[in-house]
Design a protein around this motif. Structure first.
Motif, short mmCIF file in Angstrom:
data_model
loop_
_atom_site.label_atom_id
_atom_site.label_comp_id
_atom_site.label_asym_id
_atom_site.label_seq_id
_atom_site.Cartn_x
_atom_site.Cartn_y
_atom_site.Cartn_z
N GLU A 14 -46.36 -37.46 88.53
CA GLU A 14 -47.77 -37.74 88.43
C GLU A 14 -47.97 -38.62 87.21
OE1 GLU A 14 -51.37 -38.90 89.73
OE2 GLU A 14 -49.72 -37.98 90.97
N LEU A 15 -47.61 -37.97 86.06
CA LEU A 15 -47.71 -38.49 84.65
C LEU A 15 -47.27 -40.02 84.77
CD1 LEU A 15 -49.21 -38.01 81.89
CD2 LEU A 15 -46.96 -37.46 81.23
N GLY A 18 -49.49 -42.01 87.11
CA GLY A 18 -50.85 -42.49 86.48
C GLY A 18 -50.70 -43.46 85.39
N ARG A 21 -50.61 -46.66 87.39
CA ARG A 21 -51.78 -47.18 87.63
C ARG A 21 -52.65 -47.65 86.58
NH1 ARG A 21 -50.94 -42.52 91.33
NH2 ARG A 21 -51.96 -41.18 89.65
N LEU A 22 -52.52 -47.01 85.28
CA LEU A 22 -53.34 -47.39 84.23
C LEU A 22 -53.05 -49.03 83.93
CD1 LEU A 22 -55.46 -46.57 82.09
CD2 LEU A 22 -53.72 -45.82 80.85
N ASN A 81 -52.65 -35.26 82.68
CA ASN A 81 -52.58 -35.74 83.94
C ASN A 81 -54.35 -35.68 84.43
OD1 ASN A 81 -50.14 -36.74 85.24
ND2 ASN A 81 -49.62 -34.34 85.62
N LEU A 84 -55.74 -38.55 82.13
CA LEU A 84 -55.44 -39.82 82.69
C LEU A 84 -56.29 -40.24 83.93
CD1 LEU A 84 -53.70 -42.23 82.24
CD2 LEU A 84 -51.87 -41.04 83.40
N ALA A 85 -56.48 -39.16 84.96
CA ALA A 85 -57.10 -39.48 86.17
C ALA A 85 -58.55 -39.69 85.87
CB ALA A 85 -57.13 -38.09 87.21
N LEU A 88 -58.77 -43.09 84.33
CA LEU A 88 -58.70 -44.17 85.14
C LEU A 88 -60.06 -44.42 85.99
CD1 LEU A 88 -55.31 -43.59 86.68
CD2 LEU A 88 -56.00 -45.54 85.96
#
Length: 162
Positions: A14-15, A18, A21-22, A81, A84-85, A88
């Motif tokens: 997930e990291l 993420g 995505r960033l 995580n 980071l979410a 975003l």
């Protein structure tokens, strides 16, 4: 495979996703740097794919994760995580400055999971699975250094990390 290891791998994957995505968001927001951000996004996806493959191999063959591949601090991964979410969502609502985007990337690359993954990839090893994993990841070396170099080359101030 035990539940703790499964969650560790899931959080690590997930990291990486993420981060991808960033960097994809930064690609879209900063056309002058789009090639740079796109390359980093692809490499982060590759990291996630490598970890997914490790998880699949573990499940199907009952093998163990290469020594030192994952950070030992699961809660730090969860926290990274969540942060980071949140970033975003915030950046989708209100774009950061170009300078802030680069500094965010530096902070991310120094986070527990990213830094640990990079340390693993830079270690010397005798294990064949470890070496194969490193070879697959060969082009994905040292994102932090590349971000700093790109910033210097494009006159984006590089501040010292706290």
């Amino acid at each position: 495979m035990n539940k703790h290891l499964t969650e560790h791998l899931d959080q690590s994957i997930e990291l990486e996703l993420g981060a991808a995505r960033l960097y994809t968001l930064f690609h879209d927001l900063f056309p002058e740097d789009e090639d740079f951000w796109w390359q980093l996004a692809i490499e982060e996806r590759n990291h996630a794919a490598l970890l997914r493959n490790e998880k699949k191999t573990l499940r199907s063959h009952g093998e163990s994760v290469p020594e030192d591949l994952l950070s030992e601090d699961l809660e730090a991964l969860r926290s990274a995580n969540r942060k980071l979410a949140d970033l975003l969502e915030r950046y989708k609502a209100s774009a950061p400055s170009r300078k802030e985007a680069f500094h965010t990337a530096l902070t991310l690359e120094n986070s527990v999971g990213e830094a640990h993954f990079q340390d693993f990839m830079n270690r010397k090893s005798c294990s064949l699975p470890d070496e194969l994993l490193r070879q697959l990841n060969q082009e994905d070396k040292d994102h932090e250094r590349r971000i700093r170099n790109y910033m210097r080359e494009h006159d984006i101030p590089v501040e010292t990390q706290k």
